[in-house]
Scaffold this motif. Sequence first.
Motif, PDB file in Angstrom:
ATOM      1  N   VAL A   1       0.851  -1.180   0.000  1.00 24.07           N
ATOM      2  CA  VAL A   1       0.000   0.000   0.000  1.00 24.07           C
ATOM      3  C   VAL A   1       0.899   1.246   0.000  1.00 24.07           C
ATOM      4  N   THR A   2       0.698   2.104  -0.978  1.00 22.68           N
ATOM      5  CA  THR A   2       1.493   3.322  -1.069  1.00 22.68           C
ATOM      6  C   THR A   2       0.598   4.533  -0.898  1.00 22.68           C
ATOM      7  N   GLN A   3       1.137   5.584  -0.290  1.00 22.19           N
ATOM      8  CA  GLN A   3       0.414   6.825  -0.074  1.00 22.19           C
ATOM      9  C   GLN A   3       1.284   8.001  -0.486  1.00 22.19           C
ATOM     10  N   THR A   4       0.656   8.982  -1.124  1.00 28.84           N
ATOM     11  CA  THR A   4       1.332  10.235  -1.434  1.00 28.84           C
ATOM     12  C   THR A   4       0.378  11.391  -1.181  1.00 28.84           C
ATOM     13  N   PRO A   5       0.888  12.550  -0.743  1.00 27.95           N
ATOM     14  CA  PRO A   5       2.279  12.783  -0.346  1.00 27.95           C
ATOM     15  C   PRO A   5       2.562  12.250   1.058  1.00 27.95           C
ATOM     16  N   LYS A   6       3.772  12.311   1.503  1.00 26.49           N
ATOM     17  CA  LYS A   6       4.119  11.924   2.867  1.00 26.49           C
ATOM     18  C   LYS A   6       3.769  13.031   3.856  1.00 26.49           C
ATOM     19  N   PHE A   7       3.872  14.258   3.396  1.00 25.54           N
ATOM     20  CA  PHE A   7       3.627  15.401   4.267  1.00 25.54           C
ATOM     21  C   PHE A   7       3.056  16.528   3.429  1.00 25.54           C
ATOM     22  N   GLN A   8       2.087  17.260   3.986  1.00 18.98           N
ATOM     23  CA  GLN A   8       1.454  18.354   3.254  1.00 18.98           C
ATOM     24  C   GLN A   8       1.025  19.435   4.223  1.00 18.98           C
TER      25      GLN A   8
ATOM     26  N   CYS B   1      -3.916   7.011  -2.559  1.00 17.85           N
ATOM     27  CA  CYS B   1      -3.649   5.688  -1.994  1.00 17.85           C
ATOM     28  C   CYS B   1      -3.752   4.670  -3.111  1.00 17.85           C
ATOM     29  N   ALA B   2      -2.785   3.784  -3.185  1.00 10.34           N
ATOM     30  CA  ALA B   2      -2.803   2.723  -4.189  1.00 10.34           C
ATOM     31  C   ALA B   2      -2.291   1.435  -3.574  1.00 10.34           C
ATOM     32  N   GLN B   3      -2.828   0.316  -4.070  1.00  6.67           N
ATOM     33  CA  GLN B   3      -2.355  -0.998  -3.615  1.00  6.67           C
ATOM     34  C   GLN B   3      -2.236  -1.927  -4.819  1.00  6.67           C
ATOM     35  N   ASP B   4      -1.272  -2.823  -4.749  1.00  7.06           N
ATOM     36  CA  ASP B   4      -1.012  -3.725  -5.873  1.00  7.06           C
ATOM     37  C   ASP B   4      -1.208  -5.180  -5.471  1.00  7.06           C
ATOM     38  N   MET B   5      -2.072  -5.413  -4.485  1.00  8.01           N
ATOM     39  CA  MET B   5      -2.312  -6.769  -3.987  1.00  8.01           C
ATOM     40  C   MET B   5      -3.664  -7.311  -4.432  1.00  8.01           C
ATOM     41  N   ASN B   6      -4.351  -6.571  -5.310  1.00 11.31           N
ATOM     42  CA  ASN B   6      -5.670  -6.968  -5.804  1.00 11.31           C
ATOM     43  C   ASN B   6      -6.679  -7.116  -4.665  1.00 11.31           C
ATOM     44  N   HIS B   7      -6.547  -6.233  -3.661  1.00 16.67           N
ATOM     45  CA  HIS B   7      -7.473  -6.268  -2.536  1.00 16.67           C
ATOM     46  C   HIS B   7      -8.783  -5.594  -2.908  1.00 16.67           C
TER      47      HIS B   7
ATOM     48  N   VAL C   1     -14.730  10.469  -1.183  1.00 13.57           N
ATOM     49  CA  VAL C   1     -13.954   9.394  -1.799  1.00 13.57           C
ATOM     50  C   VAL C   1     -14.662   8.905  -3.047  1.00 13.57           C
ATOM     51  N   SER C   2     -13.911   8.236  -3.881  1.00 11.26           N
ATOM     52  CA  SER C   2     -14.450   7.509  -5.017  1.00 11.26           C
ATOM     53  C   SER C   2     -13.526   6.335  -5.280  1.00 11.26           C
ATOM     54  N   ARG C   3     -14.026   5.343  -5.961  1.00  7.56           N
ATOM     55  CA  ARG C   3     -13.190   4.156  -6.266  1.00  7.56           C
ATOM     56  C   ARG C   3     -13.530   3.707  -7.681  1.00  7.56           C
ATOM     57  N   SER C   4     -12.748   4.202  -8.630  1.00 10.80           N
ATOM     58  CA  SER C   4     -12.987   3.873 -10.033  1.00 10.80           C
ATOM     59  C   SER C   4     -12.215   2.628 -10.461  1.00 10.80           C
ATOM     60  N   THR C   5     -11.168   2.279  -9.723  1.00  9.09           N
ATOM     61  CA  THR C   5     -10.392   1.079 -10.033  1.00  9.09           C
ATOM     62  C   THR C   5     -10.166   0.291  -8.758  1.00  9.09           C
ATOM     63  N   THR C   6      -9.798  -0.970  -8.891  1.00 10.44           N
ATOM     64  CA  THR C   6      -9.482  -1.774  -7.713  1.00 10.44           C
ATOM     65  C   THR C   6      -8.264  -1.232  -6.985  1.00 10.44           C
ATOM     66  N   GLU C   7      -7.308  -0.671  -7.744  1.00 11.08           N
ATOM     67  CA  GLU C   7      -6.020  -0.312  -7.166  1.00 11.08           C
ATOM     68  C   GLU C   7      -6.019   0.992  -6.380  1.00 11.08           C
TER      69      GLU C   7
END
Lengths: 114, 111
Positions: free
Chosen positions: A4-11, A23-29, A66-72
Motif C-alpha cells: 500500500v502506497t500513499q502520497t504525499p508523505k507530508f502536506q 492511496c494505491a495498492q497492488d495486492m488486488n485487494h 472518496v471515489s473508487r474507479s479502479t481496484t487499485e
Amino acid sequence: NAGVTQTPKFQVLKTGQSMTLQCAQDMNHEYMSWYRQDPGMGLRLIHYSVGAGITDQGEVPNGYNVSRSTTEDFPLRLLSAAPSQTSVYFCASSFGGGRAQTQYFGPGTRLLVL
Amino acid sequence: GIQVEQSPPDLILQEGANSTLRCNFSDSVNNLQWFHQNPWGQLINLFYIPSGTKQNGRLSATTVATERYSLLYISSSQTTDSGVYFCAVDYSGGSNYKLTFGKGTLLTVNP
C-alpha cells in the motif's frame, strides 16, 4: 510488490484549500479504507470501499469525499480544509469475502492545516 | 456502537522482560486484529485472531470471544518492540467492514 502506497508523505494547507490524498495498492485487494489518527484517539474510520464503484461512510466522514474507479486506487479528497483536519491519515487494504480481513496499512500522510 | 478499551495505556519495560497487553470489547465481534505501530509511524498487522490462540515468535495472542477480551503476550522484550499496540474489532452488530480501534498501549522497552 509495493503493498500500500500513499502520497504525499507530508502536506501543509491553508484553511479553505482543497487537496487529494492518494492511496494505491497492488495486492488486488477488494477492500480499502481511510483512517485518521489523532493523539490519544486511536484510529478512526473515515470512508471505506468494498470494491470498485462502491463506497460508504465510516465514523468521521464529514469534510471528506472518496471515489473508487479502479481496484487499485482509493483517493481521499478534502474539499475545503479546516484546522480540525490536521492529522495523520492512513490508507489500508485487505481481501474482502464478506468481512474485514487482515489489514495492510500504508506509511501515512501527515497533514497540517493552518 | 462497540467500545474497545486497552490496558494499560502506558508500559515501560527493561529489555528481556515479559508483558501482557489487554483488549476488552463491549459486544460480540466477528474478528479481532492486533497491530504494532513503530516509532516511525508504520502500522503492522500482528495477528488476525477472532478466537483461540496464535503464536508468532516471541509474540502470542489469545482471544476469548465469549468473555469479550483478547490478550497480547510479548516475551523476552527487545527495544525494537517499542511503539504503540492497537487492537481493532469488527463489530457483529455493525457494517461488515467497519473496524473499531482501541486507543492503544504505548510500550517502551529500555536497553
